[in-house]
Design a protein around this motif. Structure first.
Motif, PDB file in Angstrom:
ATOM      1  N   HIS A   1       0.900  -0.797   0.499  1.00 14.56           N
ATOM      2  CA  HIS A   1      -0.108  -0.393  -0.117  1.00 14.56           C
ATOM      3  C   HIS A   1       1.073   1.099  -0.021  1.00 14.56           C
ATOM      4  N   VAL A   2       0.960   1.985  -0.998  1.00  9.17           N
ATOM      5  CA  VAL A   2       1.666   3.321  -1.218  1.00  9.17           C
ATOM      6  C   VAL A   2       0.590   5.090  -1.089  1.00  9.17           C
ATOM      7  N   GLY A   3       0.964   5.632   0.123  1.00  2.47           N
ATOM      8  CA  GLY A   3       0.181   6.696   0.808  1.00  2.47           C
ATOM      9  C   GLY A   3       1.032   7.904   0.742  1.00  2.47           C
ATOM     10  N   PRO A   4       0.267   8.577   0.721  1.00  2.00           N
ATOM     11  CA  PRO A   4       1.554  10.255   1.645  1.00  2.00           C
ATOM     12  C   PRO A   4       1.184  10.534   2.478  1.00  2.00           C
ATOM     13  N   VAL A   5       1.995   9.153   3.566  1.00  2.00           N
ATOM     14  CA  VAL A   5       1.797   9.709   5.437  1.00  2.00           C
ATOM     15  C   VAL A   5       2.499  10.733   5.546  1.00  2.00           C
ATOM     16  N   SER A   6       3.074  10.952   5.040  1.00  2.00           N
ATOM     17  CA  SER A   6       4.446  13.131   5.145  1.00  2.00           C
ATOM     18  C   SER A   6       3.825  13.556   4.597  1.00  2.00           C
ATOM     19  N   GLY A   7       4.112  14.697   4.513  1.00  2.00           N
ATOM     20  CA  GLY A   7       4.013  16.119   4.056  1.00  2.00           C
ATOM     21  C   GLY A   7       2.343  16.430   3.939  1.00  2.00           C
ATOM     22  N   PRO A   8       2.200  17.201   3.082  1.00  2.00           N
ATOM     23  CA  PRO A   8       0.931  18.708   3.721  1.00  2.00           C
ATOM     24  C   PRO A   8      -0.779  17.455   2.899  1.00  2.00           C
ATOM     25  N   SER A   9      -0.156  16.014   2.382  1.00  2.00           N
ATOM     26  CA  SER A   9      -1.127  15.264   1.951  1.00  2.00           C
ATOM     27  C   SER A   9      -1.448  14.075   3.238  1.00  2.00           C
TER      28      SER A   9
ATOM     29  N   ASP B   1       5.286   7.853   0.029  1.00  2.00           N
ATOM     30  CA  ASP B   1       5.343   8.227  -1.748  1.00  2.00           C
ATOM     31  C   ASP B   1       5.396   9.725  -0.862  1.00  2.00           C
ATOM     32  N   GLY B   2       5.102  10.383   0.335  1.00  2.00           N
ATOM     33  CA  GLY B   2       5.350  11.812   0.243  1.00  2.00           C
ATOM     34  C   GLY B   2       4.405  13.291  -0.655  1.00  2.00           C
TER      35      GLY B   2
ATOM     36  N   GLY C   1      -2.802   2.052  -4.678  1.00  2.00           N
ATOM     37  CA  GLY C   1      -2.588   2.771  -4.191  1.00  2.00           C
ATOM     38  C   GLY C   1      -1.506   3.279  -5.747  1.00  2.00           C
ATOM     39  N   HIS C   2      -1.799   4.931  -5.532  1.00  2.00           N
ATOM     40  CA  HIS C   2      -0.993   5.337  -4.969  1.00  2.00           C
ATOM     41  C   HIS C   2      -1.887   6.906  -4.872  1.00  2.00           C
ATOM     42  N   LEU C   3      -1.920   7.827  -4.469  1.00  2.00           N
ATOM     43  CA  LEU C   3      -2.960   8.458  -3.982  1.00  2.00           C
ATOM     44  C   LEU C   3      -2.844   9.468  -5.152  1.00  2.00           C
ATOM     45  N   ASN C   4      -2.529  10.215  -5.294  1.00  2.00           N
ATOM     46  CA  ASN C   4      -2.067  11.118  -6.274  1.00  2.00           C
ATOM     47  C   ASN C   4      -1.562  11.409  -7.609  1.00  2.00           C
ATOM     48  N   SER C   5      -1.802  11.281  -8.755  1.00  2.00           N
ATOM     49  CA  SER C   5      -1.823  10.798  -9.685  1.00  2.00           C
ATOM     50  C   SER C   5      -0.570  11.163 -10.160  1.00  2.00           C
TER      51      SER C   5
END
Length: 378
Positions: free
Chosen positions: A28-36, A75-76, A99-103
């Motif tokens: 599973h990949v997603g931004p668990v750091s950074g603004p999102s 993936d920040g 994943g991922h969340l962001n395009s």
């Protein structure tokens, strides 16, 4: 201390039983750091719930018990970091990726998964390019930007009566994509509509005074923002502070429970119209309500946007494995392409590109600081 003697035959039986249970690794990949990070964590929680449910009910493949384990990566929201963790998952020989969340991270990572033959289901990527690259391993469980942005553009004209529109995007693959599709949708609905300004910022910006001052002079009746809530919220706050009294619109990136906190609850009230790239009908609402209640009880937090879609993505992948009688990517991928899975977010099946069929959208506004559903559209 005394050791209890275990007969060799019994020990071997236990070892055989343990060896019989296949371990299936899902990345599973997603931004668990950074603004999102709040959105990435929401997605990660959805994946955890799905895996726990699969393991709790004794899921089997070809009649044999299996155990699902998650490999969680961050993936920040950064494309370079996204490709690095994609390669890490390939090297770990995961059986599939959610994943991922962001395009902007999902699109470059998708080639790495495709080259390795690993199925990828995105719960949130909406950029149309994602499924137009010819990668037969890439799927999504939400509607794409053509549907999302186009429907919002039409709604701005037909329901909100917009005539003079300013458009701002954050220059990411998602933000620019949804903004461009919004303009197409608006022009299709009303060829004479005025796009009075087209400005851009970036996904880490905090000061929007210069572009908002330019926009104010154009006197728009609606401002559309393509990007995430971490920028869209402060942008709305500063827009109101400058006395721009236009309606405010955006896609799924701003359509979160956090938006009123970032914008100021009073600033969001009755001003915002946004859409999630997904939606449940009245008949499906109980399933979604049950998921939301379970999530709240488990994590003591509200669903942000896409955790139910992550949950369904995991379940869809597991069901394809079960139907194929194999967790090997090459064997279950053809079954994933023709899957029909009834999830908490609705019926999941894919077209020949990997897009969800009949993807719905849910329109929301905000009242008293709370996200409030307007309607589901197809």
């Amino acid at each position: 201390m005394r050791f209890k003697f275990i007969p060799l035959a019994v020990a071997l039986a236990f070892a055989g039983s343990a060896a019989a249970q296949e371990v299936i690794k899902i990345g599973h990949v997603g931004p668990v750091s950074g603004p999102s990070a709040h959105l990435g964590k929401d997605n990660e929680n959805g994946a955890k719930m799905a895996v726990e449910d699969l393991n709790a009910k004794g899921f089997t493949i070809d009649g044999k018990p299996v155990k699902f384990v998650l490999q969680l990566e961050d993936d920040g929201s950064d494309p370079k970091q996204g490709t690095a963790v994609a390669q890490k998952l390939v090297d770990a020989k995961v059986n599939g990726v959610i994943g991922h969340l962001n395009s902007g991270t999902s699109i470059p990572a998708s080639k790495i998964y495709y080259d390795a033959g690993i199925p990828q289901i995105s719960p949130a990527t909406t950029q149309t390019k994602y499924t137009q690259q010819g990668f037969k391993s890439a799927f999504r469980v939400v509607a794409n930007d053509a549907k999302l942005g186009g429907s919002l553009g039409s709604y701005a004209i037909t329901k909100l009566g917009a005539k003079n529109i300013a458009v701002i995007d954050d220059r990411t693959a998602y933000g620019q994509g949804v903004a461009d599709e919004f303009i197409k949708g608006a022009k299709k609905a009303a060829p004479g509509v005025q796009i009075v300004a087209k400005e851009f910022t970036n996904d880490k910006a905090t000061d929007f005074n210069a572009i908002l001052t330019k926009i104010k002079a154009k006197n728009p009746d609606l401002v559309f923002f393509g990007g995430m809530d971490s920028v869209g919220g402060p942008l709305l706050r500063q827009m109101k502070a400058l006395g721009i009294n236009a309606k405010y619109m955006g896609g799924d990136g701003i359509c979160t429970e956090s938006l009123p906190k970032l914008a100021g609850a009073a600033n969001a009230n009755g001003i915002v119209t946004c859409a999630e790239a997904g939606g449940v009908t009245a008949e499906q609402q109980k399933g979604m309500d049950d998921f939301v209640a379970r999530y709240k009880k488990k994590y003591n937090a509200d669903v942000q946007i896409y955790s139910p879609y992550v949950y369904d993505a995991v379940m869809t992948m597991a069901t394809a494995m079960q139907e194929a009688k194999s967790s090997q990517p090459a064997k279950y991928l053809p079954f994933l392409r023709k899957i029909k899975y009834q999830g908490v977010t609705g019926l999941i099946s894919f077209d020949d590109k990997g897009d969800i069929k009949d993807g719905a959208l849910t329109l929301f506004t905000y009242k008293d600081g709370k996200k409030t559903k307007i309607e589901v559209i197809h």
